[in-house]
Scaffold this motif. Structure first.
Motif, PDB file in Angstrom:
ATOM      1  N   ALA A 140       5.471 -27.574  12.448  1.00 23.98           N
ATOM      2  CA  ALA A 140       4.174 -28.162  12.793  1.00 23.98           C
ATOM      3  C   ALA A 140       3.396 -27.291  13.768  1.00 23.98           C
ATOM      4  O   ALA A 140       2.544 -27.765  14.504  1.00 23.98           O
ATOM      5  N   THR A 141       3.698 -25.986  13.764  1.00 24.41           N
ATOM      6  CA  THR A 141       2.994 -25.066  14.658  1.00 24.41           C
ATOM      7  C   THR A 141       1.605 -24.722  14.142  1.00 24.41           C
ATOM      8  O   THR A 141       0.763 -24.231  14.895  1.00 24.41           O
ATOM      9  N   GLY A 142       1.361 -24.962  12.862  1.00 21.07           N
ATOM     10  CA  GLY A 142       0.023 -24.847  12.304  1.00 21.07           C
ATOM     11  C   GLY A 142      -0.483 -23.434  12.089  1.00 21.07           C
ATOM     12  O   GLY A 142       0.176 -22.438  12.403  1.00 21.07           O
ATOM     13  N   GLU A 143      -1.692 -23.375  11.552  1.00 16.64           N
ATOM     14  CA  GLU A 143      -2.303 -22.096  11.181  1.00 16.64           C
ATOM     15  C   GLU A 143      -3.045 -21.442  12.343  1.00 16.64           C
ATOM     16  O   GLU A 143      -3.579 -20.338  12.211  1.00 16.64           O
ATOM     17  N   ASN A 144      -3.095 -22.128  13.501  1.00 14.36           N
ATOM     18  CA  ASN A 144      -3.836 -21.617  14.660  1.00 14.36           C
ATOM     19  C   ASN A 144      -2.935 -21.436  15.876  1.00 14.36           C
ATOM     20  O   ASN A 144      -3.290 -21.798  16.992  1.00 14.36           O
ATOM     21  N   ALA A 145      -1.768 -20.848  15.668  1.00  7.73           N
ATOM     22  CA  ALA A 145      -0.775 -20.760  16.750  1.00  7.73           C
ATOM     23  C   ALA A 145      -1.020 -19.604  17.712  1.00  7.73           C
ATOM     24  O   ALA A 145      -0.734 -19.724  18.905  1.00  7.73           O
ATOM     25  N   GLU A 146      -1.527 -18.488  17.197  1.00  6.97           N
ATOM     26  CA  GLU A 146      -1.694 -17.299  18.037  1.00  6.97           C
ATOM     27  C   GLU A 146      -3.075 -16.691  17.829  1.00  6.97           C
ATOM     28  O   GLU A 146      -3.577 -16.645  16.703  1.00  6.97           O
ATOM     29  N   PRO A 147      -3.708 -16.196  18.896  1.00  6.96           N
ATOM     30  CA  PRO A 147      -5.014 -15.542  18.746  1.00  6.96           C
ATOM     31  C   PRO A 147      -4.904 -14.270  17.909  1.00  6.96           C
ATOM     32  O   PRO A 147      -3.900 -13.552  17.989  1.00  6.96           O
ATOM     33  N   VAL A 148      -5.921 -14.014  17.108  1.00 12.70           N
ATOM     34  CA  VAL A 148      -6.001 -12.762  16.358  1.00 12.70           C
ATOM     35  C   VAL A 148      -6.802 -11.755  17.183  1.00 12.70           C
ATOM     36  O   VAL A 148      -7.965 -11.993  17.511  1.00 12.70           O
ATOM     37  N   THR A 165     -11.737 -15.856  22.501  1.00 17.33           N
ATOM     38  CA  THR A 165     -12.266 -17.210  22.713  1.00 17.33           C
ATOM     39  C   THR A 165     -11.190 -18.189  23.163  1.00 17.33           C
ATOM     40  O   THR A 165     -11.504 -19.231  23.734  1.00 17.33           O
ATOM     41  N   SER A 166      -9.915 -17.856  22.929  1.00 19.32           N
ATOM     42  CA  SER A 166      -8.838 -18.727  23.403  1.00 19.32           C
ATOM     43  C   SER A 166      -8.792 -18.775  24.926  1.00 19.32           C
ATOM     44  O   SER A 166      -8.233 -19.711  25.505  1.00 19.32           O
ATOM     45  N   ALA A 167      -9.398 -17.771  25.590  1.00 18.81           N
ATOM     46  CA  ALA A 167      -9.439 -17.743  27.057  1.00 18.81           C
ATOM     47  C   ALA A 167     -10.849 -18.005  27.590  1.00 18.81           C
ATOM     48  O   ALA A 167     -11.046 -18.055  28.812  1.00 18.81           O
ATOM     49  N   TYR A 168     -11.806 -18.181  26.706  1.00 19.06           N
ATOM     50  CA  TYR A 168     -13.197 -18.437  27.110  1.00 19.06           C
ATOM     51  C   TYR A 168     -13.376 -19.923  27.428  1.00 19.06           C
ATOM     52  O   TYR A 168     -12.958 -20.776  26.652  1.00 19.06           O
ATOM     53  N   LYS A 169     -13.987 -20.214  28.545  1.00 25.61           N
ATOM     54  CA  LYS A 169     -14.216 -21.608  28.920  1.00 25.61           C
ATOM     55  C   LYS A 169     -15.703 -21.960  28.947  1.00 25.61           C
ATOM     56  O   LYS A 169     -16.122 -22.998  28.455  1.00 25.61           O
ATOM     57  N   SER A 170     -16.508 -21.072  29.573  1.00 22.57           N
ATOM     58  CA  SER A 170     -17.925 -21.386  29.755  1.00 22.57           C
ATOM     59  C   SER A 170     -18.728 -20.114  29.916  1.00 22.57           C
ATOM     60  O   SER A 170     -18.231 -19.096  30.426  1.00 22.57           O
ATOM     61  N   GLY A 171     -19.986 -20.172  29.513  1.00 19.80           N
ATOM     62  CA  GLY A 171     -20.879 -19.041  29.674  1.00 19.80           C
ATOM     63  C   GLY A 171     -21.243 -18.748  31.111  1.00 19.80           C
ATOM     64  O   GLY A 171     -21.852 -17.704  31.395  1.00 19.80           O
ATOM     65  N   SER A 172     -20.870 -19.645  32.012  1.00 23.87           N
ATOM     66  CA  SER A 172     -21.195 -19.433  33.434  1.00 23.87           C
ATOM     67  C   SER A 172     -20.573 -18.145  33.963  1.00 23.87           C
ATOM     68  O   SER A 172     -21.108 -17.525  34.886  1.00 23.87           O
ATOM     69  N   GLU A 173     -19.457 -17.733  33.376  1.00 27.38           N
ATOM     70  CA  GLU A 173     -18.789 -16.505  33.810  1.00 27.38           C
ATOM     71  C   GLU A 173     -19.532 -15.250  33.350  1.00 27.38           C
ATOM     72  O   GLU A 173     -19.238 -14.141  33.813  1.00 27.38           O
ATOM     73  N   PHE A 174     -20.480 -15.420  32.421  1.00 27.96           N
ATOM     74  CA  PHE A 174     -21.184 -14.282  31.836  1.00 27.96           C
ATOM     75  C   PHE A 174     -22.693 -14.362  32.062  1.00 27.96           C
ATOM     76  O   PHE A 174     -23.466 -13.735  31.331  1.00 27.96           O
ATOM     77  N   LEU A 320     -14.107 -11.846  21.841  1.00 28.24           N
ATOM     78  CA  LEU A 320     -13.528 -11.787  20.504  1.00 28.24           C
ATOM     79  C   LEU A 320     -13.428 -13.194  19.920  1.00 28.24           C
ATOM     80  O   LEU A 320     -12.551 -13.972  20.284  1.00 28.24           O
ATOM     81  N   ALA A 321     -14.348 -13.520  19.018  1.00 31.03           N
ATOM     82  CA  ALA A 321     -14.315 -14.811  18.321  1.00 31.03           C
ATOM     83  C   ALA A 321     -13.693 -14.572  16.954  1.00 31.03           C
ATOM     84  O   ALA A 321     -14.301 -14.822  15.908  1.00 31.03           O
ATOM     85  N   THR A 322     -12.468 -14.083  16.975  1.00 25.74           N
ATOM     86  CA  THR A 322     -11.803 -13.578  15.769  1.00 25.74           C
ATOM     87  C   THR A 322     -10.708 -14.498  15.236  1.00 25.74           C
ATOM     88  O   THR A 322      -9.914 -14.098  14.385  1.00 25.74           O
ATOM     89  N   GLY A 323     -10.660 -15.718  15.766  1.00 26.56           N
ATOM     90  CA  GLY A 323      -9.790 -16.721  15.183  1.00 26.56           C
ATOM     91  C   GLY A 323      -8.329 -16.650  15.578  1.00 26.56           C
ATOM     92  O   GLY A 323      -7.954 -15.977  16.548  1.00 26.56           O
ATOM     93  N   TYR A 324      -7.514 -17.337  14.783  1.00 26.58           N
ATOM     94  CA  TYR A 324      -6.098 -17.516  15.077  1.00 26.58           C
ATOM     95  C   TYR A 324      -5.266 -17.254  13.828  1.00 26.58           C
ATOM     96  O   TYR A 324      -5.787 -17.153  12.716  1.00 26.58           O
ATOM     97  N   LYS A 325      -3.960 -17.203  14.032  1.00 25.07           N
ATOM     98  CA  LYS A 325      -3.042 -17.004  12.917  1.00 25.07           C
ATOM     99  C   LYS A 325      -1.768 -17.810  13.152  1.00 25.07           C
ATOM    100  O   LYS A 325      -1.485 -18.252  14.267  1.00 25.07           O
ATOM    101  N   SER A 326      -0.994 -17.962  12.100  1.00 23.59           N
ATOM    102  CA  SER A 326       0.314 -18.623  12.178  1.00 23.59           C
ATOM    103  C   SER A 326       1.320 -17.721  12.877  1.00 23.59           C
ATOM    104  O   SER A 326       1.238 -16.495  12.798  1.00 23.59           O
ATOM    105  N   ASN A 327       2.283 -18.324  13.569  1.00 21.75           N
ATOM    106  CA  ASN A 327       3.362 -17.528  14.184  1.00 21.75           C
ATOM    107  C   ASN A 327       4.718 -17.777  13.521  1.00 21.75           C
ATOM    108  O   ASN A 327       5.753 -17.341  14.028  1.00 21.75           O
ATOM    109  N   VAL A 328       4.711 -18.467  12.390  1.00 14.85           N
ATOM    110  CA  VAL A 328       5.961 -18.839  11.723  1.00 14.85           C
ATOM    111  C   VAL A 328       6.865 -17.636  11.412  1.00 14.85           C
ATOM    112  O   VAL A 328       8.085 -17.711  11.612  1.00 14.85           O
TER     113      VAL A 328
END
Length: 411
Positions: A140-148, A165-174, A320-328
């Motif tokens: 059940a780790t899914g298709e979004n387990a690790e950043p690409v 984007t997995s570490a992006y929270k808000s545009g205030s930092e930019f 990097l808004a490059t999505g995620y991948k499975s880690n299976v």
């Protein structure tokens, strides 16, 4: 130790299935099993439920689809939640869901290896703290387990911040920075929109063709419209109707540098898993020039980027808004059910069950709706086997607790 567990040489035998992952997928299976009286153990590598939502999502995130398409099995969203619940509302829903079904995962347990032992007919799952065995294993780790992280020439050379984007929270930092956003999916669009709210200047890289649809059309969800039409009309006709709605609502996106694929949005999603972008305001900012669209990156320089069209620009930051991948593939050993990318080889709706008691949930490329479908199927199948092995539910052979709870004592 509960009578439901037998420990020998750090090996823990689980009478019900072992579920790897305490996101919505793992919780859904555990809840469906619990509702049928079958115990389970969830192993979760982090210290919380739904860690992708809690730790790896930006603050402004909302569900992209109306809430009734995103409900987990056996429990609706609260009536006072809006059509598109926020990140915090979804997290509170997940936590209430776990509480309702008395689901208490074993946290901080990173699965290092899982494999099927032919001699014993059991799955063996090894974490840093112990070894678990069970007749059933639910991935059940899914298709979004690790950043690409894309392999862009020169990326390590860039002197400014590089953030997935997995570490992006808000545009205030930019704020007031010139930012290169690599990726034009839902995350890339929403991050670019968020950056504009803090007076940053995002340049969004569009490498491939992309479908952009309005999230709503005259107060109705585009996804809801599509699901309703598919009950009555063929897929290609529904795709054409969606594209017509998109044209009336958003205009010709090709003129903005957002080329549409030749295949329709729903057909493309079904075949490749590529999700259409549901616009929540980014298109209007592209039209006004607040979000700039660029072609593919040729290479990253120390101060910016060179593009395939010959342009070169300087940037303060890269997202990097490059999505995620499975880690299976990293931990499930000697198994032919998954591809080398960590996705089930058998397509939806039949990709939820493998051989020797192996199950998968969260790999449908159909979001939470696909998760709910698979979870119900898995619970039904395991319950049938459980009843044959243990007798009628409620007999003395069944644990009194539907979810097995325990923890490790660390010296």
């Amino acid at each position: 130790m509960s009578s439901c567990l037998e420990e020998k040489h750090s090996r823990i035998f689980i009478t019900g299935p072992i579920i790897v992952g305490a996101g919505p997928s793992g919780l859904s299976v555990a809840a469906c099993l619990s509702n049928r009286g079958v115990p389970s153990v969830i192993l979760e590598r982090t210290d919380c439920l739904a860690s992708l939502w809690q730790k790896r999502t930006y603050d402004r995130l909302k569900l992209h689809l109306p809430k009734h398409f995103c409900e987990l099995p056996l429990m609706k969203f609260p009536k006072n939640f809006p059509r598109y619940p926020s990140k915090q509302q979804f997290i509170s829903y997940v936590e209430s869901y776990a509480a309702r079904f008395n689901i208490k995962p074993v946290f901080n347990q990173t699965v290092e290896k899982a494999e099927f032992d032919v001699a014993s007919g059991l799955w063996t799952v090894k974490t840093q703290d112990g070894v678990y065995s069970s007749t059933w294993l639910v991935v059940a780790t899914g298709e979004n387990a690790e950043p690409v992280i894309p392999d862009i020439p020169g990326l390590k050379r860039f002197t400014g911040p590089v953030v997935h984007t997995s570490a992006y929270k808000s545009g205030s930092e930019f704020a007031k920075r010139k930012v290169l956003v690599v990726g034009c999916g839902n995350s890339g669009m929403e991050v670019s929109l968020d950056l504009c709210r803090y007076n940053a200047l995002p340049h969004m890289v569009v490498r491939n063709s992309v479908h952009v649809l309005p999230r709503d059309f005259f107060g109705l969800s585009s996804f809801g419209i599509a699901m309703t039409l598919l009950k009555w009309f063929p897929l290609k006709l529904v795709d054409n109707l969606l594209l017509l709605l998109a044209y009336f609502s958003l205009g010709n996106t090709d003129r903005l540098g957002l080329r549409r694929p030749k295949t329709g949005p729903i057909e493309l999603k079904n075949v490749t898993g590529k999700t259409p972008v549901l616009d929540v305001g980014a298109i209007s900012l592209i039209q006004s020039g607040q979000i700039r669209v660029t072609q593919a990156v040729k290479e990253i320089t120390r101060k910016g980027a060179k593009f395939v069209d010959g342009q070169e620009m300087e940037f303060d930051s890269i997202i990097l808004a490059t999505g995620y991948k499975s880690n299976v593939p990293y931990w499930l050993k000697d198994n032919s059910f998954f591809t080398k990318e960590g996705m089930p080889k058998t397509p939806f709706p039949n990709g939820w069950k493998g051989e020797n008691g192996l199950y998968t949930v969260g790999f449908t490329r159909r979001g939470l709706l696909g998760t709910a479908f698979d979870a119900v199927k898995i619970a039904e199948d395991i319950t049938d086997q459980w009843m044959r092995m243990s007798g009628p539910l409620g007999s003395s052979n069944v644990c009194s607790s539907h979810i097995i709870h325990f923890h490790f004592n660390k010296s």
